[in-house]
Every structure is written in structure tokens, then in C-alpha cells.
Write a protein that holds these residues in place. Structure first.
Motif, short mmCIF file in Angstrom:
data_model
loop_
_atom_site.label_atom_id
_atom_site.label_comp_id
_atom_site.label_asym_id
_atom_site.label_seq_id
_atom_site.Cartn_x
_atom_site.Cartn_y
_atom_site.Cartn_z
N GLU A 169 34.03 96.27 33.70
CA GLU A 169 33.13 96.77 32.66
C GLU A 169 31.85 97.28 33.31
N ASP A 170 31.14 98.13 32.59
CA ASP A 170 29.87 98.65 33.09
C ASP A 170 28.95 97.47 33.42
N GLY A 171 28.48 97.43 34.65
CA GLY A 171 27.63 96.33 35.09
C GLY A 171 28.39 95.15 35.66
N GLY A 172 29.72 95.20 35.62
CA GLY A 172 30.54 94.13 36.16
C GLY A 172 30.53 94.11 37.68
N SER A 173 31.12 93.10 38.26
CA SER A 173 31.07 92.92 39.72
C SER A 173 31.71 94.08 40.48
#
Length: 145
Positions: free
Chosen positions: A122-126
């Protein structure tokens, strides 16, 4: 494609594997354990019947079964990777994948890992953070070179 809990489907032409794995009726996946197939199965929260054939597949199968605990492994007659598989042994492993206590544990584990995998992309995920860090590092090195 149609089916019931009593029937399986063998598809011989190309299909979108990811779409099939994400279908609600799919309860297990017989996989050679190529890494893309493993990832697609995990992201779809589908336990794996590992049937590795070559290259890194046996190692991936070991990881799926012993480390992640989201699958069972097909047993060959002689215990080798390329050995023969008898239908009785395959039937036993399919039942292990689809029924009983071990199935419930695998399903719970694969659902947990699937949730983590979805969050990672997801956007901002690792995964996005790691990709961004890599891009910044490459840009920094190319500017200083």
C-alpha cells in the motif's frame, strides 16, 4: 469456470493465476513454488500444496511449509525432489491441506501473512518505503559521481 466443493478443475490454457487465486471458491493451490506463485498465493490468502520441480523451488517449498507454515509438501516415493508421486500420497496431502486442524492453522497463518503483504505494498507501506530509499540512494550516487 464453475465447480463445487466436490469437484476440481484442471485448466490447460493460460489463465490469470492471480485472479483465480483471489476467487472465493479457491481453497488451496497446487504450486511448483516458483517465487511469484508463492507470493500470489500468499497475497490471496490461499494455502499451498507445494510440489517443487527444479531450481530454487525446493528451497521455496521448504520455506512455505517449515518456516511460514502456510502449506504442505507433496511426498515423493523416494523422498527426492524429482521422485514419483503416487495418487494415494497426493490424495493424503490434498486432504491435509483442505481438512482438519492443520488446515485451520495454515489458513489462519496465511490470512495473517496476506494482511501484512497487502499493507507492505500500500502507499506508504514497507515495500514503497524500501523502493523510495533505493531510488534516493541511486540518485545520490549518480549526482556525486
Amino acid at each position: 469456470m464453475t465447480g463445487s466443493r466436490e469437484k476440481g478443475i484442471v485448466v490447460r490454457e493460460w489463465v490469470n493465476q492471480r485472479e483465480i487465486l483471489e476467487h472465493e471458491i479457491v481453497m488451496g493451490f497446487v504450486s511448483h513454488c516458483g517465487w511469484n506463485s508463492v507470493l500470489e498465493s500468499i497475497c490471496a490468502a490461499v494455502p499451498i500444496l507445494a510440489w517443487p520441480l527444479a531450481a530454487e523451488q525446493p528451497l521455496n517449498a521448504k520455506f512455505v511449509v517449515e518456516e511460514m507454515k502456510v502449506g504442505v509438501r507433496v511426498e515423493t516415493c523416494d523422498g527426492s525432489v524429482k521422485g514419483f508421486v503416487k495418487w494415494e500420497g497426493l490424495q493424503k496431502k490434498v486432504k491435509e491441506l483442505m481438512e482438519g486442524v492443520k488446515m485451520k492453522e495454515m489458513r489462519k497463518k496465511v490470512e495473517e501473512i496476506s494482511e501484512d503483504a497487502v499493507k507492505a505494498v500500500e502507499d506508504g507501506g514497507s515495500s514503497w518505503r524500501s523502493l523510495t530509499e533505493l531510488i534516493v540512494e541511486i540518485q545520490t550516487k549518480s549526482i556525486s559521481a
